[in-house]
Design a protein around this motif. Structure first.
Motif, PDB file in Angstrom:
ATOM      1  N   PHE A 148      33.488  50.154  43.784  1.00  0.00           N
ATOM      2  CA  PHE A 148      33.878  48.950  43.056  1.00  0.00           C
ATOM      3  C   PHE A 148      33.025  48.795  41.786  1.00  0.00           C
ATOM      4  O   PHE A 148      33.546  48.569  40.695  1.00  0.00           O
ATOM      5  N   VAL A 149      31.705  48.921  41.952  1.00  0.00           N
ATOM      6  CA  VAL A 149      30.803  48.762  40.805  1.00  0.00           C
ATOM      7  C   VAL A 149      31.003  49.886  39.800  1.00  0.00           C
ATOM      8  O   VAL A 149      31.020  49.665  38.583  1.00  0.00           O
ATOM      9  N   ASN A 150      31.165  51.104  40.293  1.00  0.00           N
ATOM     10  CA  ASN A 150      31.328  52.250  39.393  1.00  0.00           C
ATOM     11  C   ASN A 150      32.571  52.121  38.518  1.00  0.00           C
ATOM     12  O   ASN A 150      32.582  52.569  37.364  1.00  0.00           O
ATOM     13  N   ASP A 151      33.613  51.496  39.045  1.00  0.00           N
ATOM     14  CA  ASP A 151      34.876  51.401  38.313  1.00  0.00           C
ATOM     15  C   ASP A 151      34.953  50.200  37.379  1.00  0.00           C
ATOM     16  O   ASP A 151      35.972  49.987  36.722  1.00  0.00           O
ATOM     17  N   LEU A 152      33.896  49.381  37.320  1.00  0.00           N
ATOM     18  CA  LEU A 152      33.887  48.273  36.373  1.00  0.00           C
ATOM     19  C   LEU A 152      33.829  48.802  34.950  1.00  0.00           C
ATOM     20  O   LEU A 152      33.299  49.882  34.677  1.00  0.00           O
ATOM     21  N   GLU A 209      31.993  44.607  31.851  1.00  0.00           N
ATOM     22  CA  GLU A 209      31.828  43.973  33.168  1.00  0.00           C
ATOM     23  C   GLU A 209      30.501  44.363  33.807  1.00  0.00           C
ATOM     24  O   GLU A 209      29.820  43.520  34.415  1.00  0.00           O
ATOM     25  N   LYS A 210      30.099  45.625  33.650  1.00  0.00           N
ATOM     26  CA  LYS A 210      28.809  46.060  34.184  1.00  0.00           C
ATOM     27  C   LYS A 210      27.659  45.318  33.519  1.00  0.00           C
ATOM     28  O   LYS A 210      26.690  44.929  34.183  1.00  0.00           O
ATOM     29  N   LYS A 211      27.770  45.101  32.239  1.00  0.00           N
ATOM     30  CA  LYS A 211      26.738  44.360  31.511  1.00  0.00           C
ATOM     31  C   LYS A 211      26.659  42.918  32.011  1.00  0.00           C
ATOM     32  O   LYS A 211      25.563  42.370  32.201  1.00  0.00           O
ATOM     33  N   ASP A 212      27.811  42.320  32.243  1.00  0.00           N
ATOM     34  CA  ASP A 212      27.844  40.940  32.721  1.00  0.00           C
ATOM     35  C   ASP A 212      27.251  40.848  34.127  1.00  0.00           C
ATOM     36  O   ASP A 212      26.480  39.923  34.437  1.00  0.00           O
ATOM     37  N   LEU A 213      27.591  41.801  35.003  1.00  0.00           N
ATOM     38  CA  LEU A 213      27.039  41.822  36.350  1.00  0.00           C
ATOM     39  C   LEU A 213      25.523  42.015  36.309  1.00  0.00           C
ATOM     40  O   LEU A 213      24.781  41.371  37.063  1.00  0.00           O
ATOM     41  N   LYS A 214      25.064  42.861  35.415  1.00  0.00           N
ATOM     42  CA  LYS A 214      23.621  43.097  35.260  1.00  0.00           C
ATOM     43  C   LYS A 214      22.897  41.805  34.905  1.00  0.00           C
ATOM     44  O   LYS A 214      21.877  41.459  35.506  1.00  0.00           O
ATOM     45  N   GLU A 215      23.425  41.082  33.933  1.00  0.00           N
ATOM     46  CA  GLU A 215      22.795  39.823  33.513  1.00  0.00           C
ATOM     47  C   GLU A 215      22.805  38.791  34.635  1.00  0.00           C
ATOM     48  O   GLU A 215      21.843  38.032  34.805  1.00  0.00           O
ATOM     49  N   TRP A 216      23.882  38.767  35.404  1.00  0.00           N
ATOM     50  CA  TRP A 216      24.010  37.842  36.541  1.00  0.00           C
ATOM     51  C   TRP A 216      22.913  38.104  37.577  1.00  0.00           C
ATOM     52  O   TRP A 216      22.263  37.184  38.071  1.00  0.00           O
TER      53      TRP A 216
END
Length: 504
Positions: free
Chosen positions: A311-315, A319-326
């Motif tokens: 799931f994470v790999n396919d972002l 989206e990965k940047k946003d998840l990182k900041e979260w």
């Protein structure tokens, strides 16, 4: 769903009405019914869009209740579920309840449905042959002999059809039941009230103008009295009250004419809401060093977090940047994935020193919390996330149901997780989403942190955003298994048992 009530499921004799708010905390001793209550949400969802023999699919990948006999409370013969919700059709708040029983062949079925809105009440009695025996409108019974029920796989409730039409067209799509008999009685009633002095077309026009979908008795009376023409009709009803016998008869007939349609719509509205239940189970998958990539489009994280790396790999990169900041905002670390040779490795990166560690080499608690963190981020970003589920993707109410989110976490980490719960509800709200978290926990740290944030009054978060439900095998003074505790403005719990977290 605004609230839920359950009777005779496992050890739960009666939960009473439990309101569902932004954060809903379920606490209690082991085997007190917390998990049974929480797992009702995935239980109800897993039977939707599925061909099944009864109203619920008791066993699936997410939760396993066995069957009706193993799920029902010992010594009882029927199980009841009741919900309040705001209809997606016309905005009317309604309550919908149904009983499940078994027939002589041990097949479970719904034998009674109750639907209420405003001051109107509909009850439908169904026998084991799938025939409607009786319908009750505001306490008045009407015998029905031509209505049968057919399982509706996209709804919690069955659909209603004309018996003769079903028998003649069993292999083709048929139209839902429409109560022509009730319509005939309404026209006859109007004609009788007018002493048969108006033309049939005029009587039909009056009926057309007073036909509304879901309104209270008071509103229906206002509709009747708002017609100025014909004058004879206006003069007849202008002095009516809600206690007038002719008015009550006309009101009940009007409700009878559309009762089955209203119940079906309520069932569909509830099913649409339940399709947005996201469940994280009590034991999440342990981290592996590498994962084989599967060529699947993933829209949601599964209940054990097995598909988290894919799931994470396919972002997308955004989206990965946003998840990182979260994740950095609350925990000081973030996830990265590396793809090579058909395999995915997932790692944690420490913000302080930039150190990158494979999740399999991190503490066990990290692998257990990751599905929760990514799930919450996914739900708060529902409107902007690139991959949304096509079914019901426009829903504005989402549910995240989590068993024991604190597993293998240090108390300080548990408190940070509570902060993320609060943030998730607030961020979702800013994005036009009403997120409801349902948490079964033994964590004193989570409860205390929520109380502290309420007392600080710094966030868009208050005591009214939290439900705390204490479960007990024994019935309380109200005759239920659940007692509701409440945070006050200072974040202190009222109606909370003294020494609840003590070991002795």
């Amino acid at each position: 769903m605004d609230s839920i009530r359950i009777k005779n499921l496992h050890c739960l004799a009666d939960t009473g009405v439990i309101p569902l708010r932004g954060i809903n905390i379920l606490v209690g001793a082991n085997s007190s019914g917390k998990s049974s209550f929480l797992r009702v949400f995935p239980l109800l969802k897993q039977g939707l869009n599925t061909n099944k023999r009864g109203p619920l699919l008791w066993l699936s990948e997410d939760v396993d209740f066995g069957d009706f006999k193993t799920a029902i409370r010992k010594g009882e013969k029927s199980m009841m579920f009741e919900f309040t919700d705001k209809s997606l059709i016309d905005g009317v708040k309604f309550s919908l309840g149904f009983n499940i029983v078994v027939d002589g062949a041990n097949n479970d079925f719904i034998d009674y449905i109750q639907y209420c809105f405003e001051d109107q009440k509909i009850g439908v009695k169904i026998n084991s042959k799938g025939e409607v025996e009786r319908i009750s409108i505001n306490g008045e019974d009407f015998q029905v002999t031509d209505v049968v029920v057919v399982e509706n796989k996209i709804s919690l409730l069955p659909s209603f059809y004309n018996k003769q039409v079903v028998e003649q067209n069993s292999h083709i799509r048929i139209s839902p039941y429409y109560n022509n008999s009730a319509e005939t009685q309404i026209l006859q009633k109007i004609d009788d009230l007018l002493e048969h002095k108006l033309k049939p077309n005029t009587v039909n026009l009056i009926r057309e103008r007073i036909s509304y979908r879901s309104i209270s008795k008071k509103e229906f009376l206002l509709v009747l009295q708002s017609l100025n023409r014909p004058v004879k009709w206006h003069n007849l009803v202008k002095d009516w009250t809600e206690e007038n016998s002719d008015f009550l008869e006309l009101n009940n007939l009007d409700l009878l004419s559309k009762a089955f349609l209203l119940i079906e719509e309520a069932g569909m509205s509830l099913a649409k809401s339940l399709m947005e239940v996201n469940y994280i189970g009590p034991v999440r998958a342990t981290a592996e060093r590498y994962y084989r990539r599967q060529n699947l489009a993933l829209n949601v994280i599964d209940s054990r977090g097995i598909n988290l790396p894919m799931f994470v790999n396919d972002l997308s990169e955004i989206e990965k940047k946003d998840l990182k900041e979260w994740m950095l905002e609350y925990f000081g670390f973030y996830l990265v994935t590396d793809y090579s040779g058909g395999h995915i490795a997932i790692s944690l990166v420490n913000e302080r020193n930039g150190e990158k560690t494979n999740l399999a080499d991190s503490g066990f608690g990290f692998s257990q919390i990751m599905p929760i963190l990514v799930m919450l981020w996914t739900l708060t970003k529902r409107k902007t996330l690139r991959r949304r589920r096509p079914l019901y993707s426009d829903n504005k109410i989402l549910y995240c149901v989590i068993e024991q989110p604190e597993l293998h976490l240090h108390p300080g980490f548990q408190a940070q997780l509570a902060d993320m719960f609060i943030s998730a509800v607030n961020v979702a709200k800013m994005n036009g989403i009403q997120l409801k978290l349902i948490l079964e926990t033994h964590s004193e740290a989570i409860i205390n942190r929520i109380g502290r944030r309420i007392s600080e009054k710094k966030l868009d978060f208050s005591k009214d955003d939290v439900t705390v439900a204490l479960f007990n095998k024994q019935l309380n003074e109200n005759g239920t298994n659940v007692t509701l505790a409440h945070f006050d403005d200072d974040g202190i719990l009222d109606n909370w048992p003294i020494g609840f977290f003590n070991a002795d």
